[in-house]
Design an enzyme around this catalytic site. Structure first.
Site, PDB file in Angstrom:
ATOM      1  N   SER A  35     123.847 -39.390 -37.885  1.00 51.83           N
ATOM      2  CA  SER A  35     124.262 -38.693 -39.322  1.00 51.83           C
ATOM      3  C   SER A  35     123.784 -39.437 -40.178  1.00 51.83           C
ATOM      4  CB  SER A  35     125.588 -38.034 -39.124  1.00 51.83           C
ATOM      5  OG  SER A  35     125.473 -37.137 -40.352  1.00 51.83           O
ATOM      6  N   TYR A  38     134.341 -40.728 -38.937  1.00 53.77           N
ATOM      7  CA  TYR A  38     132.878 -40.301 -38.370  1.00 53.77           C
ATOM      8  C   TYR A  38     131.524 -40.824 -38.814  1.00 53.77           C
ATOM      9  CZ  TYR A  38     129.249 -36.140 -38.509  1.00 53.77           C
ATOM     10  OH  TYR A  38     127.912 -36.126 -38.047  1.00 53.77           O
TER      11      TYR A  38
END
Length: 327
Positions: free
Chosen positions: A160, A186
């Protein structure tokens, strides 16, 4: 083996390319794709497109019933039981697969979690790191014989742009000494995913297995279920009326069909034959950007650093208790 440069190749595709277009007319007849998270969002679109090109689709999921319902429209697709946070579940799935004698031509790690409250798995590992990195690491290790059996396979790991939020903090991966932040956690796990592809590709390419990491773009899917409407508005994902925001000029916000494009490209397009170990987005290899640059296209050096990738591999082995022997 020569290392693939982390620089765009001029694929001819772009942010508005759909998954079907990114396939590049590949014929996948006789090939098998195992797609975690293949029953929803980007994983489901990836499964649908690969199946239309002839691939046999296997979707491991925590709920076989839910997965079966989601993939019912994909001819011949199968759902299997798998929980990426449960080492025994991973081993059980992999053992069943290896006993079947079937090769795996495409292993796509699409399942994951994002921005959840501080949690730990049964072994004390921070949950983002456990689900997004350790689970795929263990699954790939256990399925290695099937990948090698394919005589040419690709592993695609969903990273990501959030990797720009944090490198892997090796000194305190699990937030035992520092304050927990869900976006940092994350981001760290997504950096780990990119590094995993780097080291897996280095070790596996001699056996015909190549690995890629992918930033699909910003798509509002079930991955965002832990985010408030206010957070989604701050990200620009929805407007004040709670509707998804999207314009054809926005290279980051994508439809599901566009978001799955880079995944499909890395899994099956012949443009990438002989390549691997790179971070990709917008259906091309991403450029390197400075470590202080955030919120823009490109990959931080810390997410594709060879030494960090090798160190992370050792961490993966230590935390899973698996010696990932590629031979």
């Amino acid at each position: 083996m020569q290392k693939t440069p982390q620089t765009p190749i001029g694929s001819g595709f772009g942010p508005r390319t759909t998954a079907m277009e990114a396939l590049g007319q590949a014929d996948l007849t006789g090939q098998t794709a195992v797609i975690t998270g293949g029953h929803s969002g980007l994983g489901l679109e990836t499964a649908r497109v690969l199946a239309e090109a002839g691939a046999k689709i296997i979707v491991p999921a925590r709920s076989v019933t839910a997965a079966q319902a989601a993939i019912a429209s994909i001819p011949g697709a199968e759902a299997e039981l798998l929980d990426l946070t449960d080492p025994q579940s991973i081993d059980s799935f992999a053992e069943r697969w290896i006993r079947s004698g079937r090769p795996i031509h495409m292993l796509i790690h699409s399942a994951g979690i994002m921005a959840v409250p501080q949690q730990y798995d049964s072994r004390g590992n921070e949950l983002h790191f456990s689900t997004n990195y350790l689970g795929p690491f263990q699954l790939t290790a256990r399925l290695w014989p099937a990948l090698r059996l394919a005589g040419g396979a690709r592993v695609v790991v969903l990273s990501s742009r959030a990797h720009q939020f944090s490198p892997v903090v090796f000194e305190d991966i699990h937030y035992k000494e520092r304050s927990y932040d869900k976006w940092s956690a994350y981001g760290q796990s997504k950096t780990a995913d990119a590094l995993f592809a780097v080291e897996l590709d280095r070790r596996a390419q001699a056996y015909g297995v190549r690995a890629f990491s992918v930033h699909p773009g910003s798509i509002v899917t079930s991955l965002a279920r832990h985010l408030s409407d206010e957070e989604l508005m701050t990200m620009g994902a929805i407007n004040e009326q709670g509707q998804r925001q999207y314009t054809k000029y926005d290279s980051e916000r994508k439809t599901v069909q566009e978001g799955a494009a880079t995944i499909v490209w890395c899994a099956a397009n012949r443009q990438l034959d002989g390549m691997g170990g790179v971070y990709c987005e917008n259906v091309d290899v991403s450029p390197l950007i400075d470590e202080h640059q955030t919120g823009m296209a490109g990959v931080h050096p810390s997410a594709v650093d060879a030494k960090a990738a090798e160190r992370l591999w050792s961490v993966g082995e230590a935390l899973t208790g698996i010696h990932f022997d590629i031979s």
